[in-house]
Motif scaffolding. Structure first.
Motif, PDB file in Angstrom:
ATOM      1  N   PRO A   1       5.917  -3.790  -4.342  1.00 21.57           N
ATOM      2  CA  PRO A   1       4.792  -4.656  -4.716  1.00 21.57           C
ATOM      3  C   PRO A   1       4.545  -4.736  -6.213  1.00 21.57           C
ATOM      4  O   PRO A   1       4.094  -5.766  -6.717  1.00 21.57           O
ATOM      5  N   GLU A   2       4.859  -3.658  -6.943  1.00 23.15           N
ATOM      6  CA  GLU A   2       4.621  -3.701  -8.379  1.00 23.15           C
ATOM      7  C   GLU A   2       5.529  -4.724  -9.048  1.00 23.15           C
ATOM      8  O   GLU A   2       5.132  -5.414  -9.998  1.00 23.15           O
ATOM      9  N   VAL A   3       6.763  -4.869  -8.545  1.00 20.50           N
ATOM     10  CA  VAL A   3       7.680  -5.875  -9.087  1.00 20.50           C
ATOM     11  C   VAL A   3       7.168  -7.277  -8.766  1.00 20.50           C
ATOM     12  O   VAL A   3       7.175  -8.174  -9.620  1.00 20.50           O
ATOM     13  N   VAL A   4       6.725  -7.465  -7.536  1.00 22.45           N
ATOM     14  CA  VAL A   4       6.209  -8.775  -7.112  1.00 22.45           C
ATOM     15  C   VAL A   4       4.972  -9.143  -7.919  1.00 22.45           C
ATOM     16  O   VAL A   4       4.858 -10.270  -8.427  1.00 22.45           O
ATOM     17  N   ASN A   5       4.043  -8.205  -8.056  1.00 23.29           N
ATOM     18  CA  ASN A   5       2.813  -8.494  -8.800  1.00 23.29           C
ATOM     19  C   ASN A   5       3.095  -8.805 -10.265  1.00 23.29           C
ATOM     20  O   ASN A   5       2.464  -9.687 -10.864  1.00 23.29           O
ATOM     21  N   GLU A   6       4.045  -8.085 -10.838  1.00 21.03           N
ATOM     22  CA  GLU A   6       4.414  -8.351 -12.228  1.00 21.03           C
ATOM     23  C   GLU A   6       5.023  -9.745 -12.371  1.00 21.03           C
ATOM     24  O   GLU A   6       4.752 -10.462 -13.337  1.00 21.03           O
ATOM     25  N   ALA A   7       5.837 -10.142 -11.390  1.00 13.69           N
ATOM     26  CA  ALA A   7       6.450 -11.475 -11.436  1.00 13.69           C
ATOM     27  C   ALA A   7       5.394 -12.569 -11.321  1.00 13.69           C
ATOM     28  O   ALA A   7       5.466 -13.597 -12.009  1.00 13.69           O
ATOM     29  N   ILE A   8       4.405 -12.361 -10.449  1.00 14.37           N
ATOM     30  CA  ILE A   8       3.334 -13.353 -10.300  1.00 14.37           C
ATOM     31  C   ILE A   8       2.489 -13.419 -11.576  1.00 14.37           C
ATOM     32  O   ILE A   8       2.125 -14.507 -12.042  1.00 14.37           O
ATOM     33  N   THR A   9       2.203 -12.260 -12.162  1.00 17.75           N
ATOM     34  CA  THR A   9       1.442 -12.229 -13.414  1.00 17.75           C
ATOM     35  C   THR A   9       2.207 -12.942 -14.526  1.00 17.75           C
ATOM     36  O   THR A   9       1.631 -13.703 -15.316  1.00 17.75           O
TER      37      THR A   9
ATOM     38  N   ASP B   1      -2.261 -10.568   6.181  1.00 15.66           N
ATOM     39  CA  ASP B   1      -2.382  -9.159   5.800  1.00 15.66           C
ATOM     40  C   ASP B   1      -1.140  -8.625   5.116  1.00 15.66           C
ATOM     41  O   ASP B   1      -1.193  -7.586   4.445  1.00 15.66           O
ATOM     42  N   CYS B   2      -0.007  -9.313   5.263  1.00 14.31           N
ATOM     43  CA  CYS B   2       1.232  -8.849   4.614  1.00 14.31           C
ATOM     44  C   CYS B   2       1.109  -8.854   3.094  1.00 14.31           C
ATOM     45  O   CYS B   2       1.884  -8.192   2.400  1.00 14.31           O
ATOM     46  N   TRP B   3       0.116  -9.584   2.566  1.00 17.40           N
ATOM     47  CA  TRP B   3      -0.094  -9.644   1.115  1.00 17.40           C
ATOM     48  C   TRP B   3      -1.024  -8.522   0.636  1.00 17.40           C
ATOM     49  O   TRP B   3      -1.639  -8.637  -0.431  1.00 17.40           O
ATOM     50  N   HIS B   4      -1.116  -7.437   1.376  1.00 13.59           N
ATOM     51  CA  HIS B   4      -2.076  -6.368   1.070  1.00 13.59           C
ATOM     52  C   HIS B   4      -1.986  -5.911  -0.390  1.00 13.59           C
ATOM     53  O   HIS B   4      -3.012  -5.801  -1.081  1.00 13.59           O
ATOM     54  N   PHE B   5      -0.778  -5.635  -0.859  1.00 16.20           N
ATOM     55  CA  PHE B   5      -0.630  -5.068  -2.202  1.00 16.20           C
ATOM     56  C   PHE B   5      -0.874  -6.120  -3.290  1.00 16.20           C
ATOM     57  O   PHE B   5      -1.280  -5.768  -4.405  1.00 16.20           O
ATOM     58  N   GLN B   6      -0.636  -7.373  -2.984  1.00 13.48           N
ATOM     59  CA  GLN B   6      -0.952  -8.431  -3.946  1.00 13.48           C
ATOM     60  C   GLN B   6      -2.471  -8.626  -3.993  1.00 13.48           C
ATOM     61  O   GLN B   6      -3.036  -8.801  -5.071  1.00 13.48           O
ATOM     62  N   ARG B   7      -3.097  -8.552  -2.850  1.00 15.36           N
ATOM     63  CA  ARG B   7      -4.555  -8.667  -2.782  1.00 15.36           C
ATOM     64  C   ARG B   7      -5.212  -7.537  -3.570  1.00 15.36           C
ATOM     65  O   ARG B   7      -6.207  -7.742  -4.282  1.00 15.36           O
ATOM     66  N   ALA B   8      -4.662  -6.334  -3.443  1.00 15.80           N
ATOM     67  CA  ALA B   8      -5.233  -5.173  -4.123  1.00 15.80           C
ATOM     68  C   ALA B   8      -4.944  -5.173  -5.615  1.00 15.80           C
ATOM     69  O   ALA B   8      -5.749  -4.667  -6.402  1.00 15.80           O
ATOM     70  N   GLY B   9      -3.800  -5.746  -6.005  1.00 14.40           N
ATOM     71  CA  GLY B   9      -3.372  -5.627  -7.396  1.00 14.40           C
ATOM     72  C   GLY B   9      -3.641  -6.820  -8.291  1.00 14.40           C
ATOM     73  O   GLY B   9      -3.480  -6.730  -9.506  1.00 14.40           O
ATOM     74  N   LEU B  10      -4.039  -7.952  -7.719  1.00  8.86           N
ATOM     75  CA  LEU B  10      -4.224  -9.167  -8.513  1.00  8.86           C
ATOM     76  C   LEU B  10      -5.660  -9.684  -8.437  1.00  8.86           C
ATOM     77  O   LEU B  10      -5.922 -10.871  -8.563  1.00  8.86           O
ATOM     78  N   GLY B  11      -6.591  -8.756  -8.230  1.00  7.61           N
ATOM     79  CA  GLY B  11      -7.985  -9.136  -8.012  1.00  7.61           C
ATOM     80  C   GLY B  11      -8.687  -9.751  -9.202  1.00  7.61           C
ATOM     81  O   GLY B  11      -9.815 -10.231  -9.075  1.00  7.61           O
TER      82      GLY B  11
ATOM     83  N   ALA C   1      -0.375   8.113   2.806  1.00  6.85           N
ATOM     84  CA  ALA C   1      -0.080   6.709   3.085  1.00  6.85           C
ATOM     85  C   ALA C   1      -0.899   5.820   2.161  1.00  6.85           C
ATOM     86  O   ALA C   1      -1.954   6.229   1.654  1.00  6.85           O
ATOM     87  N   PRO C   2      -0.447   4.588   1.908  1.00  2.15           N
ATOM     88  CA  PRO C   2      -1.259   3.647   1.118  1.00  2.15           C
ATOM     89  C   PRO C   2      -2.626   3.437   1.763  1.00  2.15           C
ATOM     90  O   PRO C   2      -2.757   3.445   2.989  1.00  2.15           O
ATOM     91  N   ASP C   3      -3.626   3.254   0.940  1.00  2.00           N
ATOM     92  CA  ASP C   3      -5.000   3.134   1.438  1.00  2.00           C
ATOM     93  C   ASP C   3      -5.281   1.764   2.049  1.00  2.00           C
ATOM     94  O   ASP C   3      -4.833   0.739   1.530  1.00  2.00           O
ATOM     95  N   HIS C   4      -6.014   1.749   3.147  1.00  2.00           N
ATOM     96  CA  HIS C   4      -6.646   0.543   3.706  1.00  2.00           C
ATOM     97  C   HIS C   4      -5.659  -0.574   4.036  1.00  2.00           C
ATOM     98  O   HIS C   4      -5.963  -1.756   3.862  1.00  2.00           O
ATOM     99  N   LEU C   5      -4.467  -0.230   4.523  1.00  6.50           N
ATOM    100  CA  LEU C   5      -3.490  -1.264   4.874  1.00  6.50           C
ATOM    101  C   LEU C   5      -4.090  -2.226   5.898  1.00  6.50           C
ATOM    102  O   LEU C   5      -4.546  -1.821   6.961  1.00  6.50           O
ATOM    103  N   GLY C   6      -4.072  -3.498   5.572  1.00  3.99           N
ATOM    104  CA  GLY C   6      -4.557  -4.518   6.488  1.00  3.99           C
ATOM    105  C   GLY C   6      -6.055  -4.593   6.643  1.00  3.99           C
ATOM    106  O   GLY C   6      -6.548  -5.353   7.487  1.00  3.99           O
ATOM    107  N   GLN C   7      -6.801  -3.853   5.839  1.00  3.50           N
ATOM    108  CA  GLN C   7      -8.258  -3.822   5.988  1.00  3.50           C
ATOM    109  C   GLN C   7      -9.005  -4.599   4.903  1.00  3.50           C
ATOM    110  O   GLN C   7     -10.225  -4.697   4.949  1.00  3.50           O
ATOM    111  N   LEU C   8      -8.285  -5.132   3.933  1.00  7.70           N
ATOM    112  CA  LEU C   8      -8.935  -5.884   2.871  1.00  7.70           C
ATOM    113  C   LEU C   8      -9.293  -7.277   3.382  1.00  7.70           C
ATOM    114  O   LEU C   8      -8.468  -7.962   3.975  1.00  7.70           O
ATOM    115  N   ARG C   9     -10.513  -7.697   3.163  1.00  8.58           N
ATOM    116  CA  ARG C   9     -10.987  -8.974   3.691  1.00  8.58           C
ATOM    117  C   ARG C   9     -11.677  -9.766   2.582  1.00  8.58           C
ATOM    118  O   ARG C   9     -12.250  -9.210   1.648  1.00  8.58           O
TER     119      ARG C   9
END
Length: 370
Positions: free
Chosen positions: A345-353, A102-112, A44-52
């Motif tokens: 999420p990779e598509v979303v993060n690429e679009a934001i970038t 928390d729904c932005w988990h993958f954006q939080r992890a990928g756009l740091g 499973a993806p790591d740390h879902l909903g645990q990034l603060r």
């Protein structure tokens, strides 16, 4: 105008079809659950909903505390206390209906590498509850104005990212404060959202009864959120188990192979939203018409993302949105559903970038011409 007999007749046909296919539904459910049990054995993806992030409370003018978290980029954190200049760009994420930050988990992890701000909209997540009767998209737009002032003071530019109802929150802000767009707000990403048309119903509703269901749903939700019925509904939401999982996967995602942990993650966020909030904002969403704000959004670079299997907001509304915003870039995501931020999420993060690159290019062009 449809008579009650015609309405109940259509409803009866729908009920009959459901009853006739009950055996097929049960069989399909068992097959789906079996497949899901196989998928659960994969990582499973790591740390879902645990990034603060660093917490901040913003108090609205009607006394609702909004929970905000700020993620500083590593270089800014390393320079803390050295009189370093502020990060030149802040990206503010606005979540959707029945969800939380928390729904932005993958954006939080990928756009740091950027300065990121996440907040729970009023009545959602860790934010406070409104007084009865104040659920409106306009109110959310006013809340967003306060968030911007709190997290990006002075001339710090911001990019706004909104999913579903969060996109409508940005549109509401554009209607209330058009002067911010092109000055303070330098870019916008609108994901799985629409400016109007939700009153026509969602694609998951059967076509023949969609108009009836759409008109009846707000009434049903209000009734379910009242008194003892609300207690029963909340209990039912807690015990439905596999059926809730399957319905969330069907309505939220386009790909049936999405990892079960991600489906569980989304379902838990939805279930944590009180039924009274579901009812109040559900009714507000049906009345949304933000088309008059789109020209204002067109003053800045805009990207829109639409999954072609969105079963909550018709993909055609996403196309209309992109066409109505001057110079908007459309990202069409094949196979993705409404929760594209979790599903692709990779598509979303690429679009934001890519949006940030357009914002930077626009700023550079203004400096050259100055």
């Amino acid at each position: 105008m449809a008579t009650w007999r015609r309405i109940t007749g259509v409803a009866g046909l729908a009920a009959g079809a459901v009853a006739a296919g009950a055996g097929v539904v049960v069989a399909a459910e068992r097959i789906a659950i079996g497949r899901t049990q196989v998928l659960r054995s994969t990582a499973a993806p790591d740390h879902l909903g645990q990034l603060r992030g660093r917490p901040l409370t913003v108090l609205t003018d009607d006394g609702v505390p909004l929970h905000v978290e700020i993620d500083e980029p590593p270089e800014a954190a390393a320079q803390s206390g050295r009189d370093a200049p502020p990060q030149p760009l802040t990206i503010i994420f606005c979540h959707g209906y029945t969800l939380n930050q928390d729904c932005w988990h993958f954006q939080r992890a990928g756009l740091g590498q950027h300065r990121l701000v996440f907040w729970d909209q009023r009545d959602h997540g860790r934010s406070g509850r409104s007084a009865a009767g104040v659920a409106s998209i306009e109110r959310l737009g006013a809340d967003l104005d306060l968030i911007i002032k709190a997290v990006a003071p002075g001339d710090m530019p911001v990019v706004l990212v909104g999913h579903s109802m969060g996109g409508m929150t940005i549109m509401a802000l554009a209607g209330q404060h058009p002067e911010l767009f092109g000055t303070k707000v330098t870019g916008v990403a609108l994901i799985s959202t629409a400016a109007s048309g939700l009153s026509a119903g969602s694609p998951w509703m059967p076509g023949p009864v969609r108009p009836v269901l759409t008109r009846a749903l707000p009434v049903v939700l209000r009734g379910a959120a009242t008194g003892y019925r609300a207690m029963l509904v909340e209990h039912g939401r807690r015990v439905t188990g596999d059926l809730s999982f399957l319905s969330t996967r069907f309505i939220g995602f386009g790909n049936p192979g999405v990892h079960p942990a991600v489906v569980d993650f989304l379902e838990q966020m939805i279930r944590s939203t009180p039924i009274e909030v579901v009812a109040a904002f559900g009714e507000a969403l049906y009345a949304v018409d933000m088309r008059d704000t789109l020209a204002t959004l067109g003053r800045v670079p805009v990207v829109t993302l639409t999954g072609d299997k969105d079963r909550l907001i018709s993909p055609s509304l996403g196309l209309e949105l992109a066409q109505a915003i001057p110079s908007a870039e459309l990202v069409w995501v094949p196979g993705a559903g409404h929760a594209v931020i979790l599903e692709a999420p990779e598509v979303v993060n690429e679009a934001i970038t890519g949006l940030i690159a357009r914002v930077d290019a626009s700023a550079a062009a203004r400096e050259r011409s100055a």
